[in-house]
Design an enzyme around this catalytic site. Structure first.
Site, mmCIF file in Angstrom:
data_model
loop_
_atom_site.group_PDB
_atom_site.id
_atom_site.type_symbol
_atom_site.label_atom_id
_atom_site.label_comp_id
_atom_site.label_asym_id
_atom_site.label_seq_id
_atom_site.Cartn_x
_atom_site.Cartn_y
_atom_site.Cartn_z
ATOM 1 N N GLU A 106 58.466 12.638 104.862
ATOM 2 C CA GLU A 106 57.923 11.307 104.621
ATOM 3 C C GLU A 106 58.628 10.639 103.437
ATOM 4 O O GLU A 106 59.044 11.304 102.484
ATOM 5 C CB GLU A 106 56.411 11.404 104.373
ATOM 6 C CG GLU A 106 55.712 11.852 105.647
ATOM 7 C CD GLU A 106 54.220 12.039 105.516
ATOM 8 O OE1 GLU A 106 53.511 11.731 106.476
ATOM 9 O OE2 GLU A 106 53.753 12.507 104.468
ATOM 10 N N CYS A 159 60.165 6.437 96.973
ATOM 11 C CA CYS A 159 59.817 7.825 96.663
ATOM 12 C C CYS A 159 60.314 8.667 97.836
ATOM 13 O O CYS A 159 59.852 8.497 98.969
ATOM 14 C CB CYS A 159 58.300 7.945 96.507
ATOM 15 S SG CYS A 159 57.743 9.627 96.219
ATOM 16 N N CYS A 216 57.190 22.527 101.240
ATOM 17 C CA CYS A 216 57.482 22.960 99.872
ATOM 18 C C CYS A 216 56.971 24.384 99.694
ATOM 19 O O CYS A 216 55.913 24.736 100.205
ATOM 20 C CB CYS A 216 56.808 22.034 98.864
ATOM 21 S SG CYS A 216 57.221 22.441 97.147
ATOM 22 N N CYS A 241 51.477 24.404 95.066
ATOM 23 C CA CYS A 241 50.520 23.832 94.108
ATOM 24 C C CYS A 241 49.214 23.601 94.867
ATOM 25 O O CYS A 241 49.215 23.028 95.953
ATOM 26 C CB CYS A 241 51.046 22.538 93.513
ATOM 27 S SG CYS A 241 52.629 22.751 92.694
ATOM 28 N N CYS A 274 48.022 20.084 96.387
ATOM 29 C CA CYS A 274 49.031 19.236 97.017
ATOM 30 C C CYS A 274 49.128 19.504 98.518
ATOM 31 O O CYS A 274 49.259 20.657 98.946
ATOM 32 C CB CYS A 274 50.376 19.493 96.355
ATOM 33 S SG CYS A 274 51.756 18.729 97.215
ATOM 34 N N CYS A 290 50.528 10.328 95.685
ATOM 35 C CA CYS A 290 51.031 11.564 95.097
ATOM 36 C C CYS A 290 50.237 12.763 95.598
ATOM 37 O O CYS A 290 49.014 12.742 95.582
ATOM 38 C CB CYS A 290 50.916 11.492 93.582
ATOM 39 S SG CYS A 290 51.974 10.241 92.909
HETATM 40 S S1 SF4 Z 1 53.217 19.174 93.890
HETATM 41 FE FE1 SF4 Z 1 53.475 19.633 96.085
HETATM 42 S S2 SF4 Z 1 55.555 18.943 96.611
HETATM 43 FE FE2 SF4 Z 1 55.423 19.057 94.355
HETATM 44 S S3 SF4 Z 1 56.149 21.145 93.874
HETATM 45 FE FE3 SF4 Z 1 53.907 21.310 94.063
HETATM 46 S S4 SF4 Z 1 53.586 21.902 96.216
HETATM 47 FE FE4 SF4 Z 1 55.685 21.116 96.063
#
Ligand code: SF4
Length: 358
Positions: free
Chosen positions: A96, A109, A116, A120, A123, A339
């Site tokens: 995206e 962005c 990923c 996190c 996220c 975000c």
């Molecule tokens: S915030 Fe999301 S996209 Fe960014 S490093 Fe952590 S898991 Fe990956």
């Protein structure tokens, strides 16, 4: 191998030499004409009407000049000021890109990875796991798409680029750097208008500090002690806060660029007075700017974001402690484009206008 080839052979993966080879037998000025068409005028070969029709057709069909992505959906939010694209690569990878118009600037962005691996907890991208690294051509193509949309929408020039989409940019260092250079040299976006975000990959921060291209660095900190950060940002176990701060100090000393700390405000977790005090102790010596982001909802993390009042109180605590702090305007929330919400799924629609194109 198929993926690597797909990325290398797409439209924005060609070098000038590649283009020379492809235009062998044509007048020499055609190379600059096509390059200019791709990067300055942001045109697909089919739109390069200055080329003879037969050459246009040949370029249009050439495998090396195909786009890396097909547009799957386009969603518009914030009264038209935010546009999110879901893009699909030939191997099915979904990423995206978000374009945001502000009063005095337009910012793209972009994603650096499909998915990923950093996991996190808050996220949406982290929740879907890692797919693959994007190639430099794929990252550049997102920026070109955004720049072209600015032109088509009458928003003026695309001035800012943030690597804060899907993925951890410093875990895909080579491609990210190659794309940033291309955007700087060929698309004319200033290095100082580019921001690379990271959860704190220390070797990447050190490498970036040594680059001649001095971009801004945004560290997604979210917690100022190791115990809390280990749970929110698992990579902290490998690169704990003290070592991360040392790398940040090295970055500012070497580049003279200011660092920003990104902080997603989570109710009762990292928005307490004691959190502000700990954060101020890290930010002050670095003269880091803190960006507060009210946590955006994601399906896999059910803890609520701080209330607007608590975010303001947290900001005031930081300001009182001598730390430059801004509350970031949340954009694209209604199309899951804010975000931490990018998940390659096109987002839940919640009232946003959706345009689907082939
Ligand atoms: S915030 Fe999301 S996209 Fe960014 S490093 Fe952590 S898991 Fe990956």
């Amino acid at each position: 191998v198929r993926v690597a080839l797909a990325a290398a052979s797409s439209r924005y993966g060609l070098t000038r030499d590649d283009l020379c080879g492809l235009l062998d037998g044509e007048p020499r000025y055609r190379v600059e004409q096509v390059w200019d068409g791709l990067y300055r005028r942001l045109r697909a070969p089919a739109e390069m009407t200055e080329l003879p029709a037969s050459l246009r057709l040949r370029l249009e069909e050439h495998p090396s000049l195909q786009p890396a992505f097909e547009l799957c959906t386009e969603q518009v939010a914030d009264g038209g000021a935010t546009v999110k694209w879901l893009l699909v690569a030939a191997d099915g990878s979904r990423i995206e890109t978000v374009l945001m118009r502000y009063r005095n600037r337009v910012t793209a962005c972009v994603s650096s990875q499909a998915g990923c691996a950093m996991a996190c907890s808050f996220c949406a991208t982290g929740q879907i796991g890692f797919g693959r690294n994007l190639g430099a051509a794929e990252i550049t193509e997102q920026v070109v798409r955004a720049a072209r949309a600015c032109e088509d929408l009458g928003w003026g020039r695309l001035g800012n680029l943030v690597m804060m989409g899907m993925g951890e940019p410093l875990a895909n260092y080579r491609s990210v750097l190659a794309a940033l250079r291309r955007c700087n040299e060929d698309l004319g976006i200033g290095a100082r208008a580019m921001t690379v975000s990271t959860v704190g990959i220390i070797p990447g921060i050190r490498r970036l500090a040594a680059e001649p291209l001095q971009v801004n660095l945004a560290v997604s900190l979210h917690a100022a002690n190791d115990e809390l950060r280990d749970s929110l940002v698992p990579v902290n176990r490998r690169y704990p806060i003290a070592a991360l701060m040392e790398a940040c100090t090295g970055y500012t000393e070497r580049t003279r660029r200011r660092i920003s700390f990104e902080w997603a405000c989570i109710a009762g977790v990292n928005d307490r007075r004691s959190d502000a005090e700990e954060l101020a102790r890290l930010a002050r010596p670095l003269r880091a700017h803190v960006n507060l982001i009210p946590l955006n909802p994601t399906p896999g993390f059910l803890v609520a974001g701080s209330t607007p009042g608590d975010v303001r109180r947290f900001r005031d605590d930081l300001l009182a402690a001598g730390v430059n702090t801004t509350i970031r305007n949340t954009r694209g929330r209604e199309v899951d484009g804010a975000c931490g919400q990018l998940a390659g799924g096109g987002g839940a629609l919640r009232g946003a206008r959706v345009a689907s194109r082939p």
